[in-house]
Design a protein around this motif. Structure first.
Motif, short mmCIF file in Angstrom:
data_model
loop_
_atom_site.label_atom_id
_atom_site.label_comp_id
_atom_site.label_asym_id
_atom_site.label_seq_id
_atom_site.Cartn_x
_atom_site.Cartn_y
_atom_site.Cartn_z
N PHE A 1 0.79 -1.23 0.00
CA PHE A 1 0.00 0.00 0.00
C PHE A 1 0.83 1.28 0.00
CE2 PHE A 1 -1.16 -2.97 3.51
CZ PHE A 1 -1.81 -3.89 2.72
N ARG A 2 1.86 1.33 -0.84
CA ARG A 2 2.65 2.55 -0.87
C ARG A 2 3.40 2.69 -2.20
NH1 ARG A 2 6.31 0.27 4.01
NH2 ARG A 2 7.88 -0.90 2.86
N TYR A 3 3.77 3.93 -2.51
CA TYR A 3 4.65 4.23 -3.63
C TYR A 3 6.04 4.44 -3.05
CZ TYR A 3 6.29 6.27 -8.03
OH TYR A 3 6.96 6.51 -9.20
N GLU A 4 7.03 3.71 -3.56
CA GLU A 4 8.38 3.75 -3.01
C GLU A 4 9.34 4.43 -3.98
OE1 GLU A 4 9.41 -0.25 -2.06
OE2 GLU A 4 7.88 -0.45 -0.51
N GLN A 5 10.18 5.29 -3.43
CA GLN A 5 11.12 6.05 -4.25
C GLN A 5 12.53 5.91 -3.66
OE1 GLN A 5 11.04 10.57 -4.49
NE2 GLN A 5 10.17 10.02 -6.48
N GLY A 6 13.46 5.43 -4.49
CA GLY A 6 14.83 5.25 -4.05
C GLY A 6 15.62 6.54 -4.04
N ASN A 7 16.87 6.44 -3.60
CA ASN A 7 17.74 7.60 -3.49
C ASN A 7 19.15 7.21 -3.93
OD1 ASN A 7 19.28 9.81 -2.77
ND2 ASN A 7 18.56 9.91 -0.66
N PRO A 8 19.56 7.59 -5.16
CA PRO A 8 20.89 7.18 -5.66
C PRO A 8 22.04 7.84 -4.92
CG PRO A 8 19.82 8.69 -7.20
CD PRO A 8 18.80 8.35 -6.16
N GLN A 9 21.76 8.80 -4.04
CA GLN A 9 22.82 9.49 -3.31
C GLN A 9 23.13 8.85 -1.95
OE1 GLN A 9 24.32 11.85 -5.08
NE2 GLN A 9 22.76 11.45 -6.66
N LEU A 10 22.52 7.73 -1.65
CA LEU A 10 22.74 7.10 -0.35
C LEU A 10 24.19 6.66 -0.17
CD1 LEU A 10 19.55 4.85 -0.06
CD2 LEU A 10 19.96 7.05 1.07
N ASP A 11 24.71 6.87 1.03
CA ASP A 11 26.04 6.41 1.39
C ASP A 11 25.95 5.04 2.08
OD1 ASP A 11 27.38 8.74 0.49
OD2 ASP A 11 26.82 9.78 2.35
N LEU B 1 -1.26 6.20 -4.15
CA LEU B 1 -0.78 5.58 -2.92
C LEU B 1 0.18 6.52 -2.19
CD1 LEU B 1 -0.16 1.90 -4.08
CD2 LEU B 1 -2.00 2.72 -2.62
N GLN B 2 0.29 6.31 -0.87
CA GLN B 2 1.15 7.15 -0.04
C GLN B 2 2.61 7.00 -0.45
OE1 GLN B 2 0.84 6.31 4.14
NE2 GLN B 2 2.25 7.91 4.76
N LEU B 3 3.32 8.12 -0.55
CA LEU B 3 4.71 8.12 -0.97
C LEU B 3 5.63 7.87 0.22
CD1 LEU B 3 7.04 8.68 -3.00
CD2 LEU B 3 6.83 11.11 -2.36
N TYR B 4 6.52 6.88 0.06
CA TYR B 4 7.62 6.63 0.99
C TYR B 4 8.91 6.80 0.19
CZ TYR B 4 4.63 4.37 4.55
OH TYR B 4 3.69 4.09 5.52
N HIS B 5 9.86 7.55 0.74
CA HIS B 5 11.13 7.70 0.03
C HIS B 5 12.30 7.38 0.95
CE1 HIS B 5 12.47 11.53 1.87
NE2 HIS B 5 11.17 11.81 1.94
N TYR B 6 13.37 6.86 0.37
CA TYR B 6 14.55 6.47 1.16
C TYR B 6 15.38 7.70 1.50
CZ TYR B 6 13.84 1.48 0.53
OH TYR B 6 13.34 0.20 0.59
N THR B 7 15.80 7.75 2.75
CA THR B 7 16.63 8.84 3.22
C THR B 7 17.58 8.30 4.29
OG1 THR B 7 16.58 11.10 4.10
CG2 THR B 7 15.04 9.53 5.07
N GLN B 8 18.48 9.16 4.76
CA GLN B 8 19.43 8.77 5.80
C GLN B 8 19.39 9.76 6.95
OE1 GLN B 8 22.99 8.13 3.04
NE2 GLN B 8 23.21 6.38 4.43
N ALA B 9 19.70 9.27 8.16
CA ALA B 9 19.72 10.12 9.35
C ALA B 9 20.63 9.50 10.39
CB ALA B 9 18.31 10.29 9.92
N ARG B 10 21.17 10.35 11.26
CA ARG B 10 21.88 9.83 12.43
C ARG B 10 20.85 9.25 13.38
NH1 ARG B 10 24.25 14.87 12.41
NH2 ARG B 10 23.28 15.34 14.42
N VAL B 11 21.10 8.04 13.87
CA VAL B 11 20.12 7.35 14.71
C VAL B 11 20.82 6.73 15.90
CG1 VAL B 11 18.52 5.40 14.83
CG2 VAL B 11 18.50 6.90 12.83
N ILE B 12 20.23 6.89 17.07
CA ILE B 12 20.69 6.20 18.28
C ILE B 12 19.62 5.19 18.68
CG2 ILE B 12 19.72 7.98 19.79
CD1 ILE B 12 22.96 6.07 20.53
N ARG B 13 20.06 3.97 18.98
CA ARG B 13 19.14 2.91 19.41
C ARG B 13 19.74 2.25 20.65
NH1 ARG B 13 18.90 -1.39 16.76
NH2 ARG B 13 16.69 -1.81 16.53
#
Length: 694
Positions: free
Chosen positions: A483-493, A538-550
């Motif tokens: 149930f979503r539209y997915e969009q990649g990101n060629p700039q991902l590290d 459909l709802q747009l989901y796109h790939y991104t990056q972030a600093r994350v603490i878990r």
């Protein structure tokens, strides 16, 4: 001997050389401690008895009771593994030392592995890139089918079923040994119907859909697995080759494919067991060769493998947007071949155990069909590592290692097969651009193990990495099944992770306690970011990056109240927070809420060992969300399990019963994408397995 989840987990607390009993598991204390002292990571091991007696439908549902381990249901009789909230390409699944390679990027793709061929499993909670490279950033599920027959002929036959989806299954295995030569063969057949939920209707984007007999129409399926192994097992030399094939066909919940079902001529409610459009069909072929040689101080090991994964997704051909009606039902088709080679040497010298190895992998994936989600790609990778285990004494052991990897990926461009108006000009729209990426990564790990008296303590710190997969880099299309539209990101590290793991255990004859805390920092975590935008309906989901603490912890407590009675408590907690990016201050999508399990268990020995256990599973409300994600309410379920072994002369009969959601409560799993269309988790379910070993 019937295994129990907590006993299997808490055997890390064994404290002496005598044989002690933890719940239903009798283990040798020194061997248990020796196993845990091999690594400073949090590692668990379960054997065939555990897998048999805790049968719950699928392999991951069988293992789900282990704190930190979760089965992510995909709604069609299968599930995907997750460890501490990380799954998909952040979790490596290996079979007999070879990393399993299918289309694991997909939310609705299960494991193409015959669960009834598995003899034992090891679970590493936390990064394990030192031995496995990329994809092991969140943990490893290692499966083994390497049981060596000891008789000229031996085997087992198992029949099983589940009430919720009317599953019926048969599994048989046979093996034998003649001198130093041996063979093994497995076969599994499974058939299941549409599964039932605790609601009469669901809501798909404000459109109410009624369910017939509370069943998700078109979620039936079938599975056929087979494998054969032949080999030679000498005193110092061992070699074998295994050929395995896994085939499955399962329907997608028809109403999850969009409102176009209202226009279909298919009568989805005519039968519970038929598989109509849309459905998925997967065939996974695996050939593994394993050879090892050992002396008193040196061991050499070589594994070679070829895997071919053919996946087909079909749906009724209908026009979408500017796309005209396709000629056939094949929406997506993938053909992925993977070639793997692993070689390692282990040298024992005085107090040191040195191990070094090389891993190589080549992947080739091609797509087809009228729907686009990921582009064609090729990927090559090679890694080399060296580690040392230094035993200062039997009670104090240090270990450290370093690894270097080089990975190259080539993603092909893709243009729509139909024209879309762009500024009034008909254009073949580009979905994915041609790109080449390469990466070098240096990772490391260091840890310590210490035991004294009734205590066992471990700590491990390390760095891991993960190469962005082609879906994250190049996807650009509708994923109807989730149930979503997915969009990649060629700039991902490349993704990096730093993690500190610890394990503290204490135990005596009455009480066992184990706590596994961890802290995990990602400088550049990759994730699908939900947005409020809609693309192609459909709802747009796109790939991104972030600093994350878990960070978080798992804990278990066992109290042997009396000789036959045991109190079992366990829980898990996970916290995640984004430190940068457009969703700074929020958690990650589909984050796991905390949960607690409380149970009481009775063991008996009446014409064979047996047990009965009543368990309450409590899950908190999840208010930690990523907008526009919605919170999910908390819930609890009452569950029951029982098992018994009965000796019949030269054979052994074993019976296992597992009952989930006895009260048939309605609840939603925050990690399930089905909650987005108001589909609750399955209702009451009874799983029964009867096996005969000879």
């Amino acid at each position: 001997m019937i295994n129990n989840i907590l006993a299997a987990l808490l055997f890390t607390c064994a404290v002496n050389d005598t044989t002690i009993t933890l719940g239903d598991v009798t283990v040798n204390g020194q061997r248990s401690r020796d196993f845990q002292m091999q690594t400073s990571q949090s590692v668990l091991q379960v054997n065939r008895d555990f897998l048999s007696q805790n049968f719950a439908g699928s392999l991951m549902q069988t293992l789900e009771g282990i704190p930190g381990v979760k089965a992510m249901s995909i709604g069609s009789g299968q599930s995907k593994p997750a460890i501490r909230g990380l799954g998909f390409n952040r979790l490596a699944v290996s079979e007999d030392g070879i990393k399993h390679e299918g289309q694991q990027w997909g939310d609705d793709h299960g494991l193409e592995i015959d669960q009834f061929a598995i003899d034992r499993a090891e679970i590493i909670k936390g990064p394990a890139a030192l031995l496995y490279g990329s994809d092991a950033i969140g943990g490893v599920l290692s499966l083994y089918t390497n049981h060596l027959p000891t008789k000229p002929v031996e085997g087992a036959v198992q029949m099983f079923g589940r009430s919720n989806n009317e599953q019926l299954g048969l599994s048989a295995k046979i093996g034998g040994r003649s001198g130093r030569f041996f063979y093994r063969a497995n076969m599994t057949l499974i058939d299941y119907a549409d599964y039932s939920v605790t609601t009469d209707s669901i809501q798909y984007y404000s459109y109410w859909i009624r369910l017939k007999d509370r069943r998700l129409r078109n979620t039936a399926g079938t599975e056929r697995d087979g494998s054969i192994t032949v080999g030679y097992a000498g005193y110092r030399f061992h070699t074998d080759i295994r050929v395995a094939d896994n085939f499955s066909k399962s329907g997608f919940f028809a109403n999850a494919h969009g409102l176009e079902v209202r226009l279909s001529d298919i009568d989805y409610d005519s039968s519970r067991r038929d598989i109509d459009l849309p459905y998925q069909q997967v065939n996974h072929l695996k050939v593994i060769s394993h050879t090892s040689w050992n002396s008193d101080v040196l061991t050499a090991d070589l594994s070679l493998a070829y895997q071919n994964n053919q996946r087909k997704e079909t749906s009724e051909p209908m026009s979408h947007g500017y796309m005209p009606q396709p000629d056939g039902p094949i929406e997506r088709q993938f053909n992925k071949s993977t070639y793997t080679g692993n070689f390692w040497l282990r040298l024992s010298a005085n107090q040191h155990t040195l191990q070094g190895g090389v891993n190589t992998e080549l992947q080739h994936n091609r797509r087809d069909g009228w729907g686009f989600i990921i582009p064609d790609f090729e990927s090559t990778g090679a890694g080399i590592y060296l580690s040392d285990r230094y035993a200062l004494s039997q009670q104090l052991i240090f270990n450290a290692g370093v690894r270097f990897d080089h990975v190259r990926t080539h993603i092909h461009d893709y243009y729509d097969w139909y024209e879309t108006p762009v500024d009034g000009i008909p254009t073949f729209k580009q979905r994915s651009a041609d790109m080449r990426k390469s990466m070098n990564s240096l990772t490391w790990s260091a840890g310590v193990n210490y035991s004294t008296g009734n205590w066992l303590m471990k700590a491990n710190v390390g760095k891991s990495f993960r190469m962005p997969i082609p879906k994250e880099l190049g996807t650009n299309g509708v994923n109807y099944h989730i149930f979503r539209y997915e969009q990649g990101n060629p700039q991902l590290d490349p993704e990096e992770s730093y993690q500190l793991d610890a394990s503290i255990g204490w135990g005596n004859a009455k009480v066992e306690i184990l706590v596994d805390p961890f802290v995990n920092y990602f400088p550049n975590f990759i994730y699908l970011n939900p947005t409020a935008r809609f693309v192609e309906g459909l709802q747009l989901y796109h790939y991104t990056q972030a600093r994350v603490i878990r960070y978080g912890a798992e804990a278990q407590f066992t109290w042997n109240i009396a000789q036959d009675w045991q109190l079992l408590l366990q829980g898990e907690y996970l916290y995640a927070r984004q430190q940068s990016g457009e969703k700074k201050g929020y958690t990650l999508p589909f984050s796991t809420p905390w949960s607690v399990d409380a149970g009481v268990k009775y063991s008996f020995d009446f014409h064979g060992k047996g047990f009965m256990k009543l368990n309450a599973h409590i899950v908190s409300r999840q208010n930690e969300i990523v907008p526009p994600e919605q919170p999910t309410g908390g819930y609890y379920t009452l569950n029951f399990s029982a098992g018994k072994y009965i000796s019949l002369k030269s054979t052994m009969l074993n019976v296992a019963l597992h009952a989930d959601n006895l009260l048939n409560r309605r609840f939603y799993d925050h990690t399930s994408y089905y909650r987005l269309i108001d589909v609750p988790e399955p209702g009451r379910n009874l799983s029964l397995k009867v096996g005969l070993e000879f």
